[in-house]
Design a protein around this motif. Structure first.
Motif, PDB file in Angstrom:
ATOM      1  N   ALA A 337       0.972  -1.319  -0.165  1.00  0.00           N
ATOM      2  CA  ALA A 337      -0.069  -0.076  -0.037  1.00  0.00           C
ATOM      3  C   ALA A 337       0.756   1.263  -0.141  1.00  0.00           C
ATOM      4  O   ALA A 337       1.801   1.261   0.651  1.00  0.00           O
ATOM      5  CB  ALA A 337      -0.940   0.002   1.151  1.00  0.00           C
ATOM      6  N   SER A 338       0.528   2.176  -0.799  1.00  0.00           N
ATOM      7  CA  SER A 338       1.236   3.370  -0.962  1.00  0.00           C
ATOM      8  C   SER A 338       0.637   4.393   0.210  1.00  0.00           C
ATOM      9  O   SER A 338      -0.402   4.326   0.627  1.00  0.00           O
ATOM     10  CB  SER A 338       1.010   4.262  -2.258  1.00  0.00           C
ATOM     11  OG  SER A 338       1.675   5.439  -2.136  1.00  0.00           O
ATOM     12  N   SER A 339       1.652   5.299   0.658  1.00  0.00           N
ATOM     13  CA  SER A 339       1.083   6.382   1.798  1.00  0.00           C
ATOM     14  C   SER A 339       0.564   7.574   1.012  1.00  0.00           C
ATOM     15  O   SER A 339       0.401   8.678   1.934  1.00  0.00           O
ATOM     16  CB  SER A 339       2.009   6.567   2.500  1.00  0.00           C
ATOM     17  OG  SER A 339       3.294   7.065   2.092  1.00  0.00           O
ATOM     18  N   LEU A 428      -8.694  11.205   0.602  1.00  0.00           N
ATOM     19  CA  LEU A 428      -7.156  11.690   0.382  1.00  0.00           C
ATOM     20  C   LEU A 428      -6.431  11.006   1.492  1.00  0.00           C
ATOM     21  O   LEU A 428      -6.781  10.428   2.273  1.00  0.00           O
ATOM     22  CB  LEU A 428      -7.283  13.340   1.068  1.00  0.00           C
ATOM     23  CG  LEU A 428      -7.581  13.563   2.444  1.00  0.00           C
ATOM     24  CD1 LEU A 428      -7.504  15.038   2.449  1.00  0.00           C
ATOM     25  CD2 LEU A 428      -9.220  13.374   2.692  1.00  0.00           C
ATOM     26  N   PHE A 429      -5.364  11.256   1.322  1.00  0.00           N
ATOM     27  CA  PHE A 429      -4.343  10.757   2.381  1.00  0.00           C
ATOM     28  C   PHE A 429      -3.906  11.514   3.397  1.00  0.00           C
ATOM     29  O   PHE A 429      -3.502  12.867   3.072  1.00  0.00           O
ATOM     30  CB  PHE A 429      -2.731  10.138   1.696  1.00  0.00           C
ATOM     31  CG  PHE A 429      -3.093   8.763   1.101  1.00  0.00           C
ATOM     32  CD1 PHE A 429      -2.910   7.582   1.891  1.00  0.00           C
ATOM     33  CD2 PHE A 429      -3.350   8.600  -0.380  1.00  0.00           C
ATOM     34  CE1 PHE A 429      -3.031   6.484   1.155  1.00  0.00           C
ATOM     35  CE2 PHE A 429      -3.553   7.447  -0.740  1.00  0.00           C
ATOM     36  CZ  PHE A 429      -3.353   6.232  -0.090  1.00  0.00           C
ATOM     37  N   ILE A 430      -3.700  11.432   4.701  1.00  0.00           N
ATOM     38  CA  ILE A 430      -3.436  12.158   5.813  1.00  0.00           C
ATOM     39  C   ILE A 430      -2.418  11.463   6.566  1.00  0.00           C
ATOM     40  O   ILE A 430      -2.868  10.414   7.115  1.00  0.00           O
ATOM     41  CB  ILE A 430      -4.753  12.947   6.561  1.00  0.00           C
ATOM     42  CG1 ILE A 430      -5.519  13.725   5.796  1.00  0.00           C
ATOM     43  CG2 ILE A 430      -4.122  13.743   7.653  1.00  0.00           C
ATOM     44  CD1 ILE A 430      -6.761  14.369   6.264  1.00  0.00           C
ATOM     45  N   ALA A 431      -1.256  11.826   6.635  1.00  0.00           N
ATOM     46  CA  ALA A 431      -0.260  11.168   7.530  1.00  0.00           C
ATOM     47  C   ALA A 431      -0.255   9.795   7.114  1.00  0.00           C
ATOM     48  O   ALA A 431       0.105   8.978   7.928  1.00  0.00           O
ATOM     49  CB  ALA A 431      -0.735  11.229   9.084  1.00  0.00           C
ATOM     50  N   GLY A 432      -0.157   9.613   5.891  1.00  0.00           N
ATOM     51  CA  GLY A 432      -0.063   8.262   5.244  1.00  0.00           C
ATOM     52  C   GLY A 432      -0.924   7.005   5.153  1.00  0.00           C
ATOM     53  O   GLY A 432      -0.961   6.387   4.764  1.00  0.00           O
TER      54      GLY A 432
END
Length: 445
Positions: A337-339, A428-432
């Motif tokens: 998984a990408s951050s 969205l991504f927040i802190a990965g």
């Protein structure tokens, strides 16, 4: 894995399953826990003497449990995933138990047999003369139906749109029924959906004319369909309602191998049928793909794609111009998984890509993108997505306060759907960690 509780609960079939799954996400309920590169598993102590065996495929987050529940995923699978998200150190990597390995191997074998059956069916000999006769007969019926629709559209515009709010849905349903008889079901559904537009807002005439114009272009294009390119012919027929069998997609579609990141998901109820739109993006190709699933009533979707996760797979794209819809070929395997999102674009590049797609395929309804550095802003009673340079695009109705609270008013890269008029935020991504926004199902207590 960088799961979040919000991601997991977005998979829940209803509020009750989400709530019960959260209650089970405690180590005391799980005498056995484990994971491998392919799967998660655990034994959950139920009311009986024998614990329930739970397994989750990390490629598409499909699950199986030995409990008698008809919900998918059940509360035990949700509990296992929530526990893994909140306390990942409790789930140690280990060798797969036989009941987990057998289930995974069976899934691979079933997918392989399904693919082989589809390819064999596509390659099977057909009565070309009879097939051609059926195609010609349907083409005649569709042409007659579209010709009648063209007359109806001209009368509608000639008589003016001001009377439509008082007419109700009857005139739309009547014309849609004629299109169903003419074997143009998708066009009938589009026409029936327009019944909600008259009187719906200050700009409803502009919205209605835009949709009617899109339909009129399809009518005119079908009159000279033989002059169009093969890709545009495929796209036009799909817009009207010609179905494409999965075996034909596998035989004639474009295969693309990549590591696909699930950037967002939307679930909509269309009368008795629920539609799930899952958008994925190739990490190497940068290509977007749309995975569509349908379910009747409370039936589960066939696959449980988890927003924010990644998988390795070959997708085959439907034939047609500006093809977005794709089909999984074979089985997927989990990927790291990408951050963060990859290949983000600004507003200008989004609009350029959308206009290029429209030039190829005038009936595209939506596209997906990752927009870089945007934040939600409420202005004069309307929400907008605003970039650092002040450029803005309007947002569809939704709980954008949730997005604002998660971001703290800071700019983040956000996955969105764009329909040519409004943006719909997906996540969205927040802190990965991936956080779903208003695009998917999010159940709370």
């Amino acid at each position: 894995m960088q799961l979040t509780e919000q991601q997991v609960l977005a998979l829940a079939p209803d509020n009750g399953a989400a709530s019960n799954g959260k209650k089970l996400a405690q180590a005391k309920n799980w005498p056995l826990l484990g994971r491998s590169p392919r799967a998660l598993w655990g034994e959950c102590q139920g009311s009986g003497s024998k614990p329930y065996q739970v397994r989750v495929d990390l490629a598409d987050f499909a699950s199986k449990c030995s409990c008698p529940s008809f919900k998918f995923p059940c509360k035990h699978a949700l509990g296992l995933l929530v526990l893994t998200a909140n306390q990942p150190d409790l789930v140690q990597e280990n060798g797969e138990p036989e009941w987990v390995g057998d289930w995974l191997d069976k899934r691979v074998d079933t997918a392989a047999k399904k693919e082989a059956k589809a390819i064999a069916k596509a390659d099977a000999p057909v009565d070309e003369a009879a097939q051609q006769k059926r195609a010609e007969k349907r083409s005649e019926r569709v042409a007659d139906g579209l010709a009648a629709l063209q007359v109806w559209l001209e009368d509608l515009v000639r008589n003016g749109l001001a009377r439509l709010p008082a007419e109700g849905p009857g005139i739309w349903d009547q014309q849609a029924a004629r299109l169903v008889d003419a074997q143009a079901p998708a066009l009938a559904a589009r026409l029936r959906a327009l019944a909600d537009l008259p009187g719906s807002g200050a700009d409803w005439p502009e919205q209605l004319l835009a949709e009617l114009g899109r339909i009129a272009v399809a009518v005119r294009a079908f009159e000279r369909i033989d002059q169009l390119t093969p890709d545009l012919q495929h796209a036009l027929r799909q817009y009207i309602g010609y179905t494409v069998r999965e075996e034909d997609v596998l035989a004639a579609g474009q295969p693309v191998q990549d590591t696909w990141q699930v950037i967002g998901q939307m679930v909509e109820d269309n009368e008795r049928v629920r539609v799930q739109r899952t958008w994925v993006k190739g990490q190497h190709t940068g290509r977007h793909a749309l995975l569509l699933q349908f379910a009747v009533g409370a039936q589960p979707f066939g696959q449980s794609w988890l927003p924010g996760s990644s998988f390795n797979a070959e997708l085959v794209f439907w034939p047609g111009a500006a093809a977005q819809r794709a089909l999984l070929k074979g089985t997927a395997s989990p990927a790291a998984a990408s951050s963060q999102f990859l290949h983000g674009v600004d507003f200008a590049r989004l609009l350029d890509a959308a206009s290029t797609t429209l030039a190829q395929y005038p009936w595209v309804e939506r596209c997906a993108a990752v927009l870089t550095g945007i934040t939600p802003v409420l202005h004069a009673g309307r929400w907008f997505a605003v970039a650092a340079d002040g450029q803005a695009l309007p947002l569809a109705a939704g709980d954008h306060w949730h997005w604002l609270a998660l971001s703290g008013g800071q700019a983040f890269d956000v996955a969105v759907e764009w329909d040519g008029t409004l943006l719909r935020p997906l996540g969205l991504f927040i802190a990965g960690c991936y956080q779903p926004l208003s695009g998917g199902q999010l159940w709370t207590n």
